[in-house]
Motif scaffolding. Structure first.
Motif, short mmCIF file in Angstrom:
data_model
loop_
_atom_site.label_atom_id
_atom_site.label_comp_id
_atom_site.label_asym_id
_atom_site.label_seq_id
_atom_site.Cartn_x
_atom_site.Cartn_y
_atom_site.Cartn_z
N PRO A 71 -15.93 -65.54 0.09
CA PRO A 71 -16.15 -65.06 1.47
C PRO A 71 -16.75 -66.13 2.38
CG PRO A 71 -16.90 -63.44 -0.13
CD PRO A 71 -16.58 -64.67 -0.90
N ASP A 72 -17.66 -66.94 1.84
CA ASP A 72 -18.31 -67.96 2.66
C ASP A 72 -17.30 -69.00 3.16
OD1 ASP A 72 -20.72 -66.74 2.40
OD2 ASP A 72 -21.51 -68.10 0.88
N SER B 179 -24.14 -78.99 12.64
CA SER B 179 -23.95 -77.64 12.12
C SER B 179 -25.08 -77.22 11.20
CB SER B 179 -22.61 -77.56 11.37
OG SER B 179 -21.53 -77.89 12.22
N LEU B 180 -25.66 -78.17 10.46
CA LEU B 180 -26.76 -77.83 9.55
C LEU B 180 -27.97 -77.28 10.30
CD1 LEU B 180 -26.81 -80.75 6.93
CD2 LEU B 180 -26.43 -78.32 6.48
N PHE B 181 -28.26 -77.84 11.47
CA PHE B 181 -29.42 -77.41 12.24
C PHE B 181 -29.15 -76.12 13.02
CE2 PHE B 181 -30.78 -81.84 11.68
CZ PHE B 181 -32.13 -81.65 11.39
N LEU B 182 -27.91 -75.87 13.37
CA LEU B 182 -27.61 -74.76 14.29
C LEU B 182 -26.85 -73.62 13.63
CD1 LEU B 182 -26.59 -76.91 17.41
CD2 LEU B 182 -28.81 -75.89 16.90
N MET C 53 -20.69 -72.50 9.08
CA MET C 53 -19.53 -73.36 9.27
C MET C 53 -18.99 -73.75 7.89
SD MET C 53 -19.43 -73.68 12.62
CE MET C 53 -18.66 -75.22 13.14
N LEU C 54 -17.73 -74.14 7.83
CA LEU C 54 -17.12 -74.49 6.56
C LEU C 54 -17.82 -75.66 5.86
CD1 LEU C 54 -14.98 -73.97 4.46
CD2 LEU C 54 -13.39 -75.37 5.78
N PRO C 55 -18.13 -76.78 6.54
CA PRO C 55 -18.83 -77.87 5.84
C PRO C 55 -20.16 -77.45 5.24
CG PRO C 55 -17.91 -78.67 7.91
CD PRO C 55 -17.76 -77.17 7.91
N THR C 56 -20.92 -76.62 5.96
CA THR C 56 -22.20 -76.17 5.43
C THR C 56 -22.00 -75.17 4.29
OG1 THR C 56 -22.34 -74.48 7.16
CG2 THR C 56 -23.44 -76.57 7.58
N SER C 57 -20.93 -74.38 4.36
CA SER C 57 -20.62 -73.46 3.26
C SER C 57 -20.30 -74.24 1.99
CB SER C 57 -19.42 -72.58 3.63
OG SER C 57 -19.72 -71.75 4.74
N ILE C 58 -19.62 -75.38 2.14
CA ILE C 58 -19.31 -76.22 0.98
C ILE C 58 -20.59 -76.77 0.36
CG2 ILE C 58 -18.19 -78.35 0.23
CD1 ILE C 58 -16.09 -77.85 2.40
N LEU C 59 -21.51 -77.23 1.21
CA LEU C 59 -22.79 -77.75 0.70
C LEU C 59 -23.57 -76.65 -0.01
CD1 LEU C 59 -23.97 -80.05 3.65
CD2 LEU C 59 -23.04 -80.74 1.44
N ASN C 60 -23.59 -75.45 0.56
CA ASN C 60 -24.31 -74.34 -0.07
C ASN C 60 -23.68 -73.98 -1.42
OD1 ASN C 60 -26.04 -74.14 2.13
ND2 ASN C 60 -24.77 -72.62 3.17
N TYR C 61 -22.36 -74.03 -1.48
CA TYR C 61 -21.66 -73.72 -2.74
C TYR C 61 -22.01 -74.75 -3.81
CZ TYR C 61 -17.79 -72.42 -5.84
OH TYR C 61 -17.04 -72.01 -6.92
N LEU C 62 -22.14 -76.00 -3.40
CA LEU C 62 -22.44 -77.08 -4.35
C LEU C 62 -23.83 -76.95 -4.96
CD1 LEU C 62 -20.90 -80.30 -2.75
CD2 LEU C 62 -20.46 -79.41 -5.05
N GLU C 63 -24.72 -76.23 -4.30
CA GLU C 63 -26.08 -76.08 -4.83
C GLU C 63 -26.09 -75.32 -6.16
OE1 GLU C 63 -28.51 -74.26 -1.90
OE2 GLU C 63 -28.54 -76.00 -0.56
#
Length: 244
Positions: free
Chosen positions: A40-41, A189-192, A199-209
């Protein structure tokens, strides 16, 4: 070549059957690409990134095109200063812009995150619009516009019916490059972003955690394809050699 090799490795690892990213891969599967659209993210991030990129790029064109017209057609004192101001977001590290906008728009003015995000990405896109539209205006023959005035067009009508059609290649290229820049942006996008706005790039980073499976490689390949298609369109309308 140095940049191509890591990209090829990412593409190859997106088809591996193992539950963790590995190279060389063992087996071959498209399951990780299916998994991208089952997250979903990622789906919501793709939608939000597309919406923000389109709105920010359109807004940058809406603001940047008249600015460039004024700067290239009128004798304005300290013209170079204004050009530097409008190009300045490209000279400042994006993480600094993101932090400054977070402090000013979210903390001080308490604006909604979506509006703050649009503002941030608009500032990110504006230098690309200004630079490319300026290139188009410099190549446009002013006598064509003057001829339109002589046959009865007022300046506003001539702008929309004569100037814009003659620089449409630059307009299309500016929109597409702005879209690509906004769509793939991470620092601002990370700050806002927030719990309800990813946003998709931040969703990817969150998934990688919490995960290190080839789904990340698959979504990265999808982003490569989207970017490549955009660049092909730019090449068709303008030519990559003209961007420099």
């Amino acid at each position: 070549m140095i940049l191509v090799v890591p990209l090829l490795i990412v593409i190859v690892t997106s088809f591996g059957q193992e539950s963790a990213i590995s190279f060389p891969i063992k087996g071959f599967t498209f399951d990780w690409y299916k998994n991208v659209f089952q997250q979903p993210d990622f789906v919501e991030g793709l939608k939000m990134s597309s919406i923000v990129a389109i709105l920010a790029s359109f807004l940058a064109l809406l603001v940047g095109t008249p600015i460039v017209y004024v700067l290239t057609r009128f004798d304005i004192h300290h013209k170079d200063w204004f050009q530097t101001i409008f190009l300045s977001p490209a000279l400042i590290p994006e993480i600094v812009i993101g932090f400054a906008l977070y402090q000013a728009l979210v903390i001080s003015l308490q604006l909604p995150l979506f509006i703050s995000l649009i503002v941030g990405h608009f500032l990110l896109c504006l230098p690309y619009v200004v630079r490319l539209i300026t290139a188009g205006m410099m190549e446009f023959d002013e006598s064509i516009e003057e001829a339109a005035w002589m046959v009865g067009y007022d300046k506003l009508t001539a702008f929309f019916k004569v100037v814009i059609p003659n620089i449409k290649q630059s307009v299309v290229a500016a929109f597409i490059l702005s879209f690509i820049t906004s769509f793939n942006n991470i620092p601002i996008s990370l700050f806002l972003n927030g719990p309800d706005l990813n946003m998709l790039p931040t969703s990817i980073l969150n998934y990688l955690e919490n995960n290190y499976d080839p789904t990340v490689s698959a979504v990265s390949v999808i982003l490569m394809i989207i970017t490549a298609l955009m660049m092909i369109i730019v090449e068709k309308y303008l030519g990559l050699n003209k961007l420099t």
